[in-house]
Design a protein around this motif. Sequence first.
Motif, PDB file in Angstrom:
ATOM      1  N   HIS A 117       5.110   0.343  -3.106  1.00  0.00           N
ATOM      2  CA  HIS A 117       5.711  -0.181  -4.341  1.00  0.00           C
ATOM      3  C   HIS A 117       5.478   0.781  -5.496  1.00  0.00           C
ATOM      4  CE1 HIS A 117       5.663  -4.491  -2.633  1.00  0.00           C
ATOM      5  NE2 HIS A 117       6.888  -4.031  -2.627  1.00  0.00           N
TER       6      HIS A 117
ATOM      7  N   ILE B  51       2.166  -9.964  -1.129  1.00  0.00           N
ATOM      8  CA  ILE B  51       1.209  -9.248  -0.284  1.00  0.00           C
ATOM      9  C   ILE B  51       0.022 -10.145   0.040  1.00  0.00           C
ATOM     10  CG2 ILE B  51      -0.472  -7.365  -0.299  1.00  0.00           C
ATOM     11  CD1 ILE B  51       1.615  -5.670  -1.759  1.00  0.00           C
TER      12      ILE B  51
ATOM     13  N   LEU C  11       1.403  -1.359   1.487  1.00  0.00           N
ATOM     14  CA  LEU C  11       2.520  -1.981   0.761  1.00  0.00           C
ATOM     15  C   LEU C  11       2.411  -1.694  -0.725  1.00  0.00           C
ATOM     16  CD1 LEU C  11       3.139  -5.540   2.218  1.00  0.00           C
ATOM     17  CD2 LEU C  11       4.779  -3.685   2.005  1.00  0.00           C
ATOM     18  N   VAL C  12       1.203  -1.833  -1.257  1.00  0.00           N
ATOM     19  CA  VAL C  12       0.992  -1.564  -2.685  1.00  0.00           C
ATOM     20  C   VAL C  12       1.368  -0.121  -2.994  1.00  0.00           C
ATOM     21  CG1 VAL C  12      -0.741  -1.408  -4.503  1.00  0.00           C
ATOM     22  CG2 VAL C  12      -0.821  -3.295  -2.891  1.00  0.00           C
TER      23      VAL C  12
ATOM     24  N   ASP D 256       9.593  -7.863  -1.678  1.00  0.00           N
ATOM     25  CA  ASP D 256       9.077  -7.841  -0.320  1.00  0.00           C
ATOM     26  C   ASP D 256      10.287  -7.602   0.580  1.00  0.00           C
ATOM     27  OD1 ASP D 256       6.605 -10.009   1.350  1.00  0.00           O
ATOM     28  OD2 ASP D 256       7.424  -8.041   1.865  1.00  0.00           O
TER      29      ASP D 256
ATOM     30  N   TYR E  65      -1.123 -11.519   3.693  1.00  0.00           N
ATOM     31  CA  TYR E  65      -2.462 -11.222   4.189  1.00  0.00           C
ATOM     32  C   TYR E  65      -3.140 -12.499   4.678  1.00  0.00           C
ATOM     33  CZ  TYR E  65      -7.271  -9.552   4.284  1.00  0.00           C
ATOM     34  OH  TYR E  65      -8.534  -9.223   4.677  1.00  0.00           O
ATOM     35  N   SER E  66      -3.025 -13.564   3.882  1.00  0.00           N
ATOM     36  CA  SER E  66      -3.733 -14.807   4.235  1.00  0.00           C
ATOM     37  C   SER E  66      -3.071 -15.558   5.368  1.00  0.00           C
ATOM     38  CB  SER E  66      -3.805 -15.724   3.021  1.00  0.00           C
ATOM     39  OG  SER E  66      -4.522 -15.124   1.988  1.00  0.00           O
TER      40      SER E  66
ATOM     41  N   ALA F 146      -1.934  -4.117   3.765  1.00  0.00           N
ATOM     42  CA  ALA F 146      -1.654  -4.598   2.408  1.00  0.00           C
ATOM     43  C   ALA F 146      -1.710  -3.442   1.414  1.00  0.00           C
ATOM     44  CB  ALA F 146      -2.647  -5.683   2.016  1.00  0.00           C
TER      45      ALA F 146
ATOM     46  N   ARG G  45       5.172  -8.969  -6.361  1.00  0.00           N
ATOM     47  CA  ARG G  45       4.828  -8.163  -5.190  1.00  0.00           C
ATOM     48  C   ARG G  45       3.416  -8.481  -4.738  1.00  0.00           C
ATOM     49  NH1 ARG G  45       7.257  -2.476  -7.563  1.00  0.00           N
ATOM     50  NH2 ARG G  45       9.355  -2.747  -6.756  1.00  0.00           N
TER      51      ARG G  45
ATOM     52  N   LYS H 218      -5.566  -5.407   8.461  1.00  0.00           N
ATOM     53  CA  LYS H 218      -4.822  -6.183   7.469  1.00  0.00           C
ATOM     54  C   LYS H 218      -5.004  -5.609   6.071  1.00  0.00           C
ATOM     55  CE  LYS H 218      -4.899 -10.701   7.773  1.00  0.00           C
ATOM     56  NZ  LYS H 218      -4.890 -12.095   8.224  1.00  0.00           N
TER      57      LYS H 218
END
Lengths: 223, 275
Positions: free
Chosen positions: A83, B93, A79-80, B67, B97-98, A76, B89, A72
């Motif tokens: 971007h 994210i 994704l960063v 997203d 994640y959570s 994440a 953003r 996870k």
Amino acid sequence: MPIQQANWSPYDNNGGTCVAIAGADYCVIAADTRMSTGYNILTRDYSKIIQLADKSVMASSGFQADVRALQKVLEARHLVYQHQHNKQMSCPAMAQLLSNTLYYKRFFPYYSFNVLGGLDSEGKGCVFTYDAVGSYERVGYSSQGSGSTLIMPFLDNQLKSPSPLLLPAKDAVTPLSESEAADLVKTCFASATERDIYTGDKLEILVLNAEGIRREYMELRKD
Amino acid sequence: MFRNQYDTDVTTWSPAGRLFQVEYAMEAVKQGSAAIGLRSKTHVVLASVNKANSELSSHQKKIFKVDDHIGVAIAGLTADGRVLSRYMRSECINYSYSYESKLPVGRLVVQLADKAQVCTQRSWKRPYGVGLLVGGLDESGAHLYYNCPSGNYFEYQAFAMGSRSQAAKTYMERKFETFTESSRENLIKDALFALRETLQGEKLTSSICTVAVVGVDESFHILDKETVQALINEFEIAGEEAPANEAAPQDQGGDAQAGAADQGPTDQGVAPMDI
């Protein structure tokens, strides 16, 4: 009253084995789908493999809760990256990210033994192998997990390049075709399943090449 | 609006109960180049006019992917817009994640609005000088929201902001009832028509506009220039023809169409504001 010792551990080992082999223009990543705890089987159908980016696939054995948490975090972070850079992460970049992420928890590690496979920026197959705290190296092939001690010597025998000191000079390892590499992986797992109790049930194979990604399954012994 | 003794600080009320600094921030939005959004039951389209400082410089980026299921178009201080996009953003994210699911659009805009409100109640801050058109899909359907510097937000069927946006709003006010059931192609067509309204006679080409779509089975993405130009040609909205349901007067005023490769019919559409 006898002296009592604390015996709770934050870790557990869910077993399983992962393998990855890099080819000239492809990469094969495979793992079994058995998840165990102690001498029990939790499930016969759990995937240890995740595709992190277009050209990066990670297989991890060890403590699956930590594996999932690690996956996870990497998702994440990817994704960063997308971007910020407007493109997918390359496999070598992902390799460095994985190393840094693992070392970040140097003093409470992810109990996760990883192999990262994919295509590098030139389209050649690449495999990176890790320990639990992020030490990593690019290699031509690797295995991790409970069956790795059985598989690794066999891969060394089949794939390792001869020493450059040898006379007469021998060519580097004969490049395997994609299907040959997949067959080799199947053979590895069939053998490891025989002797490692934590490996078996089903084999999941991912083949990554210029066209994209292909998934294959093979039944393994269930005992 | 004129200068007055209550407009120096964002934390000073005027006797009439206005916060001038916040209102000035909203003026900044009106100065930016136009951006519009429309929504159907299944899709949201965002479109913007790309202004460049000079022929030598690149165009400003005004539409951002937040997203897979949310995108935002901005007007005003683009630097503020970039910063807020980064915040959005990050929120998406963290939520994914959570909760391993997509952040509902309505939640995101509330967070954005609350963030904007903070800047209207601190003496050491200034309001964000950017209006945001947030378009996205979640379990409750397609949504389009407008967030303004004041911290207010509303949901819209269609909206336009920035310079000459009133022209686009007028066009959309006429047609908005058809949007809900509109197909994806018609929605994009309406977006292009509406955008053309803000150009005041200038020719609409894919080089001066950006169009983005998000839909039920379609991740948010910006359409590439070739696709947009093809759509413009297809709908013949390069400035040559009036939209089908408008009875535009045949104005033979000078129009720079000579030699254009994508010549439409020869009668010219007149922007409503010129009538």
